[in-house]
Design a protein around this motif. Structure first.
Motif, PDB file in Angstrom:
ATOM      1  N   GLU A   1     -31.217  27.525 -58.316  1.00 65.67           N
ATOM      2  CA  GLU A   1     -32.654  27.369 -58.942  1.00 65.67           C
ATOM      3  C   GLU A   1     -33.890  26.776 -58.663  1.00 65.67           C
ATOM      4  O   GLU A   1     -34.857  27.222 -58.389  1.00 65.67           O
ATOM      5  CB  GLU A   1     -32.837  27.682 -60.716  1.00 65.67           C
ATOM      6  CG  GLU A   1     -31.893  29.137 -61.274  1.00 65.67           C
ATOM      7  CD  GLU A   1     -32.585  30.444 -61.163  1.00 65.67           C
ATOM      8  OE1 GLU A   1     -33.363  31.081 -61.099  1.00 65.67           O
ATOM      9  OE2 GLU A   1     -31.350  31.217 -61.475  1.00 65.67           O
ATOM     10  N   ILE A   2     -33.670  25.867 -58.363  1.00 68.81           N
ATOM     11  CA  ILE A   2     -34.528  24.736 -58.587  1.00 68.81           C
ATOM     12  C   ILE A   2     -34.596  24.027 -56.615  1.00 68.81           C
ATOM     13  O   ILE A   2     -35.237  24.510 -56.306  1.00 68.81           O
ATOM     14  CB  ILE A   2     -33.775  23.053 -58.929  1.00 68.81           C
ATOM     15  CG1 ILE A   2     -34.490  23.373 -60.622  1.00 68.81           C
ATOM     16  CG2 ILE A   2     -34.900  22.129 -58.718  1.00 68.81           C
ATOM     17  CD1 ILE A   2     -33.484  22.264 -61.575  1.00 68.81           C
TER      18      ILE A   2
ATOM     19  N   VAL B   1     -31.789  21.116 -67.076  1.00 67.93           N
ATOM     20  CA  VAL B   1     -30.729  19.521 -65.650  1.00 67.93           C
ATOM     21  C   VAL B   1     -31.377  17.782 -66.316  1.00 67.93           C
ATOM     22  O   VAL B   1     -30.326  16.532 -65.996  1.00 67.93           O
ATOM     23  CB  VAL B   1     -31.285  20.040 -64.346  1.00 67.93           C
ATOM     24  CG1 VAL B   1     -31.069  18.841 -63.349  1.00 67.93           C
ATOM     25  CG2 VAL B   1     -30.947  21.533 -64.112  1.00 67.93           C
ATOM     26  N   VAL B   2     -32.432  18.052 -67.098  1.00 68.98           N
ATOM     27  CA  VAL B   2     -32.733  16.718 -67.512  1.00 68.98           C
ATOM     28  C   VAL B   2     -31.542  16.048 -68.513  1.00 68.98           C
ATOM     29  O   VAL B   2     -31.459  15.282 -68.625  1.00 68.98           O
ATOM     30  CB  VAL B   2     -34.268  16.611 -68.061  1.00 68.98           C
ATOM     31  CG1 VAL B   2     -34.557  15.210 -68.717  1.00 68.98           C
ATOM     32  CG2 VAL B   2     -34.850  17.187 -66.481  1.00 68.98           C
TER      33      VAL B   2
ATOM     34  N   PHE C   1     -28.909  15.281 -68.238  1.00 68.38           N
ATOM     35  CA  PHE C   1     -28.621  13.636 -67.104  1.00 68.38           C
ATOM     36  C   PHE C   1     -28.278  12.765 -68.324  1.00 68.38           C
ATOM     37  O   PHE C   1     -27.580  12.283 -68.516  1.00 68.38           O
ATOM     38  CB  PHE C   1     -30.067  13.759 -66.402  1.00 68.38           C
ATOM     39  CG  PHE C   1     -29.427  14.467 -65.156  1.00 68.38           C
ATOM     40  CD1 PHE C   1     -29.285  15.260 -64.445  1.00 68.38           C
ATOM     41  CD2 PHE C   1     -29.859  13.136 -63.686  1.00 68.38           C
ATOM     42  CE1 PHE C   1     -28.677  15.298 -62.908  1.00 68.38           C
ATOM     43  CE2 PHE C   1     -29.674  13.427 -62.259  1.00 68.38           C
ATOM     44  CZ  PHE C   1     -28.963  14.283 -62.272  1.00 68.38           C
ATOM     45  N   ALA C   2     -29.143  12.958 -69.110  1.00 69.71           N
ATOM     46  CA  ALA C   2     -29.639  12.076 -70.489  1.00 69.71           C
ATOM     47  C   ALA C   2     -27.915  12.116 -71.259  1.00 69.71           C
ATOM     48  O   ALA C   2     -27.783  11.430 -70.926  1.00 69.71           O
ATOM     49  CB  ALA C   2     -30.563  12.618 -71.358  1.00 69.71           C
TER      50      ALA C   2
ATOM     51  N   TRP D   1     -38.546  29.048 -65.387  1.00 73.04           N
ATOM     52  CA  TRP D   1     -38.551  27.536 -65.416  1.00 73.04           C
ATOM     53  C   TRP D   1     -38.214  26.552 -66.160  1.00 73.04           C
ATOM     54  O   TRP D   1     -38.032  25.362 -66.156  1.00 73.04           O
ATOM     55  CB  TRP D   1     -39.493  28.000 -63.850  1.00 73.04           C
ATOM     56  CG  TRP D   1     -40.824  27.553 -65.045  1.00 73.04           C
ATOM     57  CD1 TRP D   1     -41.936  28.029 -64.786  1.00 73.04           C
ATOM     58  CD2 TRP D   1     -41.374  26.583 -64.486  1.00 73.04           C
ATOM     59  NE1 TRP D   1     -42.583  28.192 -65.097  1.00 73.04           N
ATOM     60  CE2 TRP D   1     -42.609  26.347 -65.638  1.00 73.04           C
ATOM     61  CE3 TRP D   1     -41.182  25.257 -64.638  1.00 73.04           C
ATOM     62  CZ2 TRP D   1     -44.260  25.323 -65.586  1.00 73.04           C
ATOM     63  CZ3 TRP D   1     -42.679  23.607 -65.081  1.00 73.04           C
ATOM     64  CH2 TRP D   1     -43.323  24.334 -65.417  1.00 73.04           C
ATOM     65  N   VAL D   2     -39.374  26.286 -67.229  1.00 70.29           N
ATOM     66  CA  VAL D   2     -39.370  25.540 -67.886  1.00 70.29           C
ATOM     67  C   VAL D   2     -38.053  24.960 -68.604  1.00 70.29           C
ATOM     68  O   VAL D   2     -37.491  24.050 -68.549  1.00 70.29           O
ATOM     69  CB  VAL D   2     -40.148  25.973 -69.248  1.00 70.29           C
ATOM     70  CG1 VAL D   2     -40.333  24.790 -70.898  1.00 70.29           C
ATOM     71  CG2 VAL D   2     -41.839  25.795 -68.844  1.00 70.29           C
ATOM     72  N   PHE D   3     -36.629  26.139 -69.330  1.00 72.80           N
ATOM     73  CA  PHE D   3     -35.973  25.664 -69.610  1.00 72.80           C
ATOM     74  C   PHE D   3     -34.793  25.181 -68.387  1.00 72.80           C
ATOM     75  O   PHE D   3     -33.993  24.410 -69.271  1.00 72.80           O
ATOM     76  CB  PHE D   3     -34.858  27.140 -70.226  1.00 72.80           C
ATOM     77  CG  PHE D   3     -36.031  27.257 -71.548  1.00 72.80           C
ATOM     78  CD1 PHE D   3     -36.647  26.781 -72.828  1.00 72.80           C
ATOM     79  CD2 PHE D   3     -36.923  28.752 -71.499  1.00 72.80           C
ATOM     80  CE1 PHE D   3     -36.861  27.045 -73.669  1.00 72.80           C
ATOM     81  CE2 PHE D   3     -37.839  29.117 -72.153  1.00 72.80           C
ATOM     82  CZ  PHE D   3     -38.383  28.394 -73.223  1.00 72.80           C
ATOM     83  N   ILE D   4     -34.562  25.685 -67.363  1.00 73.52           N
ATOM     84  CA  ILE D   4     -33.929  25.181 -66.409  1.00 73.52           C
ATOM     85  C   ILE D   4     -34.251  24.074 -66.022  1.00 73.52           C
ATOM     86  O   ILE D   4     -33.376  23.542 -65.702  1.00 73.52           O
ATOM     87  CB  ILE D   4     -34.367  26.745 -64.716  1.00 73.52           C
ATOM     88  CG1 ILE D   4     -33.917  27.819 -65.366  1.00 73.52           C
ATOM     89  CG2 ILE D   4     -33.553  25.735 -63.369  1.00 73.52           C
ATOM     90  CD1 ILE D   4     -34.714  29.132 -64.151  1.00 73.52           C
ATOM     91  N   ILE D   5     -35.577  23.763 -65.893  1.00 73.29           N
ATOM     92  CA  ILE D   5     -35.870  21.765 -65.743  1.00 73.29           C
ATOM     93  C   ILE D   5     -34.803  21.210 -66.828  1.00 73.29           C
ATOM     94  O   ILE D   5     -34.277  20.158 -66.965  1.00 73.29           O
ATOM     95  CB  ILE D   5     -37.193  21.596 -64.817  1.00 73.29           C
ATOM     96  CG1 ILE D   5     -37.195  22.602 -63.555  1.00 73.29           C
ATOM     97  CG2 ILE D   5     -36.715  20.645 -65.037  1.00 73.29           C
ATOM     98  CD1 ILE D   5     -39.000  22.478 -63.583  1.00 73.29           C
ATOM     99  N   ALA D   6     -35.276  21.923 -67.755  1.00 72.61           N
ATOM    100  CA  ALA D   6     -35.092  21.264 -68.904  1.00 72.61           C
ATOM    101  C   ALA D   6     -33.714  20.803 -69.029  1.00 72.61           C
ATOM    102  O   ALA D   6     -32.773  19.723 -69.783  1.00 72.61           O
ATOM    103  CB  ALA D   6     -35.621  21.952 -70.027  1.00 72.61           C
TER     104      ALA D   6
END
Lengths: 420, 300
Positions: free
Chosen positions: A79-80, A199-200, A203-204, A192-197
């Motif tokens: 997606e990204i 991933v972030v 990572f965290a 897209w907001v959820f998809i990137i969130a």
């Protein structure tokens, strides 16, 4: 190829002999869970005041989180980074992540003594920013919510324009369908907001999980005690993401008698040797800087386990998956992926249990039969739910021409083409 | 506790030379009973006679197993090394110096009330807290029972009520906070000690006292105030006649423990810049044009 494959619910019999065995294990685990809630942790676990954490934290939570990494890694690549061909594997990976994290939450609930307080970290007056565990807790809670939002479009796809509730509640058909239509529109816009969130957040908390034992400098074996631990946890989680997708995809196609997506999986597995190489380089650098190589070769239980982690879990699969010939066979892919997964599982067990040495315990912790059954039961429940979900929802992709004949409702197909 | 009783108990043990030493040592410096901040206790294991009155007092103070005083007279218990647990916040153990094995000495152990406690840093909900006047206290109402404190403690002190199915608590020495130390009270164990092996006061004063004792009686003590520097300092400190390696007190570096993880956490989440930057970066990548070339790239 991917362009001709669409996700559809799988129409097969739910119970097979194998599934019945899994169901039996699940039942045994459920008895263990009931026993724990009725009689307390002392009655079912081998934990004590030296060993505060056992396999429910080391496996159910820590391995659970790592092995659910297929969700955010495939979301990122498909997606990204818009590598569209991987869309066929995003849904199974997302489902695994969603169920995996749900069970991580459940695993935590079984393990903590005051399970009814599990929501306390959400209360601002109890926020504890110094605690790595707080960070893990908040991120996992948020991420599991994000995963539900990411999965919801699949639910919409399945039921939109087809809401058909029985008897009296049938009056709700229209309103619910209306809600689904609105949700569909909204989620398409803000997905897209959820998809990137996702991933972030991954990572965290993947890294913060590695921070946990950094708080225990005086009770950890030097092979695993390093301030690099959060980075190592993050890189190994990213590295195990694709192998996990490969592993499940091959198992699912075996179970449902479908053709494994070898080209896509092989393509995905190309990235794994690089990630394993990065992990290996970090690990070697870390051992060198901390000057702990002698511990690697002292041939104690710890040193053998450490070597197994690196040789069987990192170096061997790195070689297998680097070689085109092996990577493009089901056997090579499956062996490579399984070794990577085994390596990560062993690493998490090593960090949380093997490396941890309480001061006064004369006997090393070993899980009780109930602890093992509950862990096995949770994994079984996950498998059973996965199977149920792929039968209800359009998750696993199949060749379009094969599906066309069997499909009971063409609207599924129509919806999917629209979405793409 | 009245002076009369203390004297009586003291006389009962008058055969011990250490008693006399303890008396005279305590008189070196009159410490204020009242201490509003940085309370501490100095445990002089050279003076302790192993009477276990502190265990009894603690048991009574916290309504633990509610055994009577006679139960704590049992000296055979020293054959095994015990640890504090959810039913005993403090225990006394017997140790022998290998170079002087005839003469045992005793070490009372309990929560050390670290100046920068790992358990407090670990706690996911802030159920453990270091109070400004010294004690590390626990709030069961906040606790979720994750037991990270048990994993984190370098002294292996927090004990869990594993057998309680519904409302288990983390149990450990409270420094008798509930007795209101600020109003001139002392912890129950300190009050009960017949031999003044336990001295309550401000931490600075006690460090001074400890070093004065070492200086005054160099052959009686090893030159080490345990807890002055260990893990950045603790509110409970020890003097001993021999190397602390003989006792159960672990050898620990002088570095505080929480910065190990707190520095990582605070760097990674500083003003939320790193996560937000990652979010922005991924957003930019996602918004950029789809990479169509990849479509052809799959291995056939």
């Amino acid at each position: 190829m991917s362009a001709h494959e669409i996700p559809v619910p799988i129409k097969q019999q739910y119970f097979t002999p194998g599934v019945k065995v899994v169901f039996a294990v699940f039942l045994a685990g459920a008895v263990g869970v009931a026993y724990r809630f009725l009689y307390g942790l002392g009655a079912v676990t081998n934990l004590d005041n030296g060993y505060g954490w056992g396999i429910w934290i080391a496996i159910d939570v820590s391995c659970g989180v790592a092995l659910a990494a297929g969700g955010f890694t495939t979301a990122a690549i498909a997606e990204i980074f818009h590598k569209e061909k991987y869309h066929v594997i995003t849904r199974p990976a997302l489902l695994t992540a969603m169920l995996g994290y749900t069970f991580v939450g459940f695993g935590v609930m079984i393990d903590i003594g005051r399970w009814y307080n599990i929501w306390h970290p959400m209360l601002p007056d109890m926020w504890q920013g110094n605690s790595a565990l707080f960070e893990v807790g908040i991120c996992v809670m948020t991420y599991v919510t994000v995963l539900y939002f990411e999965f919801f479009p699949i639910v919409i796809e399945r039921f939109k324009s087809r809401v058909n509730l029985p008897a009296i509640i049938a009056v709700l058909n229209k309103p619910i369908d209306g809600i689904l239509h609105i949700a569909d529109k909204v989620l398409r816009k803000i997905g897209w907001v959820f998809i990137i969130a996702g991933v972030v957040l991954s990572f965290a908390h993947q890294s913060s999980l590695g921070t946990l034992m950094v708080l225990v400098p005086t009770k950890m074996h030097p092979l695993w005690y390093t301030h690099l631990s959060p980075l190592l946890f993050l890189i190994s989680a990213i590295a195990v993401g694709f192998p996990m997708v490969v592993f499940e995809s091959i198992l699912a196609s075996r179970s449902f008698k479908l053709k494994p997506e070898v080209p896509i999986l092989a393509s995905l597995a190309r990235y794994t040797p690089f990630l394993l190489g990065l992990y290996l380089a970090l690990k070697i650098g870390d051992l060198t800087i901390r000057e702990v190589w002698p511990y690697v070769f002292e041939f104690s239980t710890e040193s053998w386990l450490f070597m197994a982690e690196l040789v069987l879990g990192v170096i061997v699969p790195m070689i297998i998956l680097s070689i085109r010939k092996y990577r493009r066979t089901v056997g090579g892919l499956f062996t490579g992926a399984t070794l990577v997964i085994g390596g990560v599982v062993l690493n998490r067990i090593d960090v949380f249990l093997v490396a941890y040495k309480p001061l006064y315990q004369t006997k090393a912790y070993f899980p009780s039969i109930w602890e093992i059954l509950v862990t096995a039961g949770c994994i079984s429940a996950l498998i059973l739910l996965y199977r149920a979900f792929v039968m209800i929802f359009p998750v696993i992709s199949q060749p379009e021409d094969e599906v066309a004949g069997r499909m009971d409702d063409t609207s599924v197909k129509a919806n999917f083409s629209k979405a793409r | 506790m009245s002076l009369g009783r203390r004297d009586f108990l003291g006389l009962a043990a008058a055969s011990s030379v250490t008693l006399l030493a303890g008396k005279s040592l305590a008189n070196e410096q009159q410490l204020p009973k009242e201490c509003k901040d940085a309370c501490a206790v100095l445990v002089d294991t050279a003076v302790c006679i192993g009477c276990r009155k502190c265990e009894w007092a603690c048991n009574r103070q916290h309504n633990l197993s509610n055994q009577d005083m006679a139960a704590f007279d049992d000296k055979t218990i020293f054959k095994i090394q015990r640890r504090p647990d959810d039913k005993a916040y403090t225990v006394v153990n017997e140790f022998r110096d290998p170079s002087n094995p005839e003469k045992p000495y005793y070490t009372k152990v309990q929560c050390m009330h670290c100046l920068d406690p790992a358990c407090v840093s670990a706690c996911i909900v802030g159920a453990l807290e270091k109070l400004p006047n010294g004690p590390v206290v626990y709030d069961a109402w906040k606790c979720i029972g994750c037991r990270y404190c048990i994993v984190a403690c370098p002294f292996q002190i927090p004990a869990y009520e594993y057998d309680n199915a519904l409302t288990p608590q983390v149990r450990k020495c409270t420094f008798c906070t509930e007795r209101n130390l600020a109003e001139g009270n002392v912890p129950a164990c300190v009050e009960a000690c017949p031999n003044e092996a336990l001295t309550f006061g401000t931490r600075d004063d006690l460090i001074g006292l400890a070093h004065a004792r070492i200086k005054a009686y160099p052959d009686r003590y090893v030159d080490h105030v345990y807890g002055e520097h260990e893990v950045g300092g603790t509110s409970w400190m020890y003097l001993a006649p021999a190397d602390f390696k003989n006792t159960e007190l672990p050898e620990l570096p002088p570095d505080r423990i929480p910065p190990n993880t707190e520095n990582i956490q605070h760097a990674v989440f500083k003003w939320f810049v790193p996560p937000l930057a990652l979010y922005g970066l991924l957003g930019l990548i996602m918004a950029s044009k789809p990479d169509k070339e990849n479509e052809q790239e799959a291995e056939k």
